[in-house]
Scaffold this motif. Structure first.
Motif, PDB file in Angstrom:
ATOM      1  N   GLY A  20       9.430  -4.644  -1.619  1.00  0.00           N
ATOM      2  CA  GLY A  20      10.358  -5.265  -2.559  1.00  0.00           C
ATOM      3  C   GLY A  20       9.875  -6.662  -2.906  1.00  0.00           C
ATOM      4  O   GLY A  20       9.358  -7.373  -2.059  1.00  0.00           O
ATOM      5  N   VAL A  42       9.883  -6.982   2.313  1.00  0.00           N
ATOM      6  CA  VAL A  42      10.220  -7.710   1.083  1.00  0.00           C
ATOM      7  C   VAL A  42       9.535  -9.072   1.076  1.00  0.00           C
ATOM      8  O   VAL A  42       9.390  -9.714   2.122  1.00  0.00           O
ATOM      9  CB  VAL A  42      11.742  -7.912   0.879  1.00  0.00           C
ATOM     10  CG1 VAL A  42      12.412  -6.605   0.548  1.00  0.00           C
ATOM     11  CG2 VAL A  42      12.377  -8.569   2.078  1.00  0.00           C
ATOM     12  N   THR A  88       7.174  -3.110  -9.137  1.00  0.00           N
ATOM     13  CA  THR A  88       8.004  -1.970  -8.757  1.00  0.00           C
ATOM     14  C   THR A  88       7.131  -0.716  -8.678  1.00  0.00           C
ATOM     15  O   THR A  88       5.941  -0.765  -8.939  1.00  0.00           O
ATOM     16  CB  THR A  88       9.103  -1.699  -9.803  1.00  0.00           C
ATOM     17  OG1 THR A  88       8.476  -1.200 -10.990  1.00  0.00           O
ATOM     18  CG2 THR A  88       9.875  -2.968 -10.135  1.00  0.00           C
TER      19      THR A  88
END
Lengths: 309, 258
Positions: free
Chosen positions: A82, A155, B107
């Motif tokens: 992420g 992340v 992403t």
């Protein structure tokens, strides 16, 4: 075989023209831990993190993220990581907050529920607001939600609380703690020292592209002097005289005009010496405080106290 | 407040699901953007009415009996150019400038699906354009001729040629330059690229060169089929194919995502 680290960087170098933004940086983050990259602006934090994210290519050294190469293995890595970029959401600004989050959820096999996640970051009331109309702090929180919606195992949060009000900052810290509890590995950059102290298992202090110190917050604040005494008085005290009165190994500096800091092994004797000297000079020491060393002091000692241009 | 669990469950969605979400988002944003709607939907309709007036030039010498039968295919070509070249270039250029493309690169969305999503969104806009232009044409007593399959083929190849040219522009120039250039090229091609003014009105030597512009090939092909019931316009199809074939590898090579 040792388990694969969440992030492993060895001797990373990245130059822009003549300027070496990252200059031989190494660090390691174990799975499920929180690492804070702490440093002044221009220290190379964002460059380092964006190399890990695959946005920039390194000049030399090695970077492994979840054991993979961020550029060569990008397709395998991206679904597992992420990303929260610095400066705004970076998504479609005409989309509504919930639309953008749903779009990012659609990229993932088993995403979090977008509406629940918006609630968790405190944006439920703003879910139908176009991204460009969100405040800076709201955009930061949406950006955090976008980084989390795909349920990543690692992340990267680049200055996650920049531009947030104190309440949002506290709420974001709480969220990051929950992430850690649920086993997510976290790299965050910050120049808020309290943030690093609050959240990180390990802190890596960088300056001019190099690691100048690393360890747990406790280790970093323990090294060197044991503590300090602060006090306020009129500016321009004769510190050479006070210094002569102090025991060996102790020192005093005037941090800002009228703000004094005595560094050294803080014991009753040191405190008595300082107050006695002030009394002898006819100086009233106000706001006198005995403190343990904060990460901020370590940071300023390591990276210099002068403003950088 | 319900507490979502953050326990990791990583993995990319199936590509069809990503594509559907991406195309849907891009399409909705196009319809929400006033400038895009003006460029792709309103201006072509206004020009349809304007060029149907016998003002600038006569079409009698071209063997056109009914002006509207000539104007509608011309405006269809303009609409394809508006959506797939100017609209796509400006939209993509500003997405690049504001870091949207960079953020999407962080992403699981593959770039191929991002491009496919943009393509589908443009095709959806073109369906709306064709419907509106056909309706307006019908109101002005337009009678289409020719083979609709050939029309579809021309529109698809025209979209491929203009779309890749638009992406090439957006991916290599600053957004502000893309904005200016995409609008200027649109205007120049409208007037001098064989769209609104037939190339037969130009000196022969000039027309011989201009006919290989993608705008001229698309407009000429559409008019040949829809106005004159001509057969398959091989030269026009080949011209569009060559433009797409040149622009595509160039865009793939030089497009900068951030």
């Amino acid at each position: 075989m040792p388990p694969v680290a969440a992030v492993e960087i060895v001797d990373l170098v990245k130059a822009y023209g003549e300027h070496r933004a990252v200059d031989g940086l190494s660090l390691r983050l174990e799975r499920g831990c929180v690492l804070a990259l702490l440093g002044p602006n221009g220290a190379g934090k964002t460059t380092t993190i964006e190399i890990c994210e695959g946005f920039r290519r390194l000049d030399s050294g090695t970077v492994r993220v979840l054991g993979l190469d961020p550029v060569r293995d990008a397709a395998r890595l991206k679904p597992r990581v992420g990303v929260m970029l610095q400066d705004g959401v970076g998504g479609y600004t005409a989309a509504r907050a919930v639309e953008l989050l749903r779009l990012f959820a659609a990229y993932a096999a088993q995403p979090l529920d977008p509406d629940q996640l918006l609630e968790a970051v405190g944006l439920a009331a703003a879910s139908n607001t176009p991204v460009k109309r969100l405040s800076g702090g709201q955009q930061q929180r949406l950006s955090l939600a976008l980084a989390l919606v795909a349920r990543p195992e690692l992340v990267f949060l680049d200055e996650p609380t920049a531009g947030m009000d104190p309440q949002s900052r506290r709420a974001t810290w709480q969220l990051i703690r929950r992430l850690k509890q649920d086993g997510v590995s976290i790299v965050l950059t910050t120049h808020f020292l309290d943030e690093a102290e609050e959240l990180a298992d390990s802190v890596v202090v960088v300056d001019a592209g190099r690691v100048v110190a690393q360890g747990t917050p406790a280790e970093l604040t323990r090294t060197g002097a044991e503590g300090q005494i602060r006090f306020r008085a009129r500016s321009g005290l004769r510190l050479d005289l006070l210094r002569a009165a102090l025991p060996d190994g102790a020192d005093v500096v005037e941090q800002d005009a009228g703000h004094y800091l005595v560094l050294g092994e803080v014991d009753p004797q040191l405190l008595a010496t300082v107050t006695a000297w002030c009394a002898g000079q006819g100086v009233l020491a106000e706001d006198l405080a005995v403190e343990r060393r904060s990460l901020e002091d370590v940071f300023l000692e390591l990276t210099g106290r002068e403003l950088r241009t | 407040m319900s507490e979502p669990g953050f326990r990791a469950a990583p993995g990319a969605a199936p590509k069809q699901r990503m594509l559907a979400a991406q195309a849907g988002m891009e399409f909705r944003l196009l319809l929400r953007n006033g400038e895009q709607v003006g460029l792709t939907l309103v201006i072509p309709l206004l020009l349809l009415v304007f060029f149907n007036l016998p003002l600038l030039y006569s079409l009698a010498d071209l063997g056109v009996q009914r002006r509207i039968d000539f104007v509608v295919p011309s405006i269809l070509a303009l609409a394809v150019m508006s959506a797939s070249f100017t609209g796509l270039a400006i939209g993509t250029g500003f997405e690049r400038k504001y870091g949207v493309l960079k953020r999407l690169g962080g992403t699981a969305l593959p770039r191929s699906v991002l491009i496919a999503g943009k393509t589908v969104a443009v095709l959806l806009v073109e369906i709306v354009q064709v419907a509106l232009i056909a309706l307006a044409g019908a109101a002005l007593a337009w009678h289409p001729h020719g083979d609709p399959v050939v029309v579809l083929l021309l529109v698809i190849l025209g979209t491929a040629a203009f779309g890749t040219l638009g992406l090439l522009l957006a991916g290599t120039m600053r957004a502000e330059i893309t904005l200016a250039a995409a609008n200027l090229i649109w205007l120049v091609l409208l007037l001098g690229g064989g769209v609104a003014i037939p190339l037969a009105k130009f000196p022969r030597a000039v027309a011989d060169v201009l006919q290989f512009l993608p705008s001229a090939a698309l407009a000429d092909g559409l008019r040949g089929v829809l106005t004159f019931s001509a057969g398959v316009p091989w030269r026009d199809l080949l011209t569009l194919l060559v433009w797409a074939g040149v622009a595509m590898p160039a865009a793939a090579r030089w497009f900068r995502w951030q």
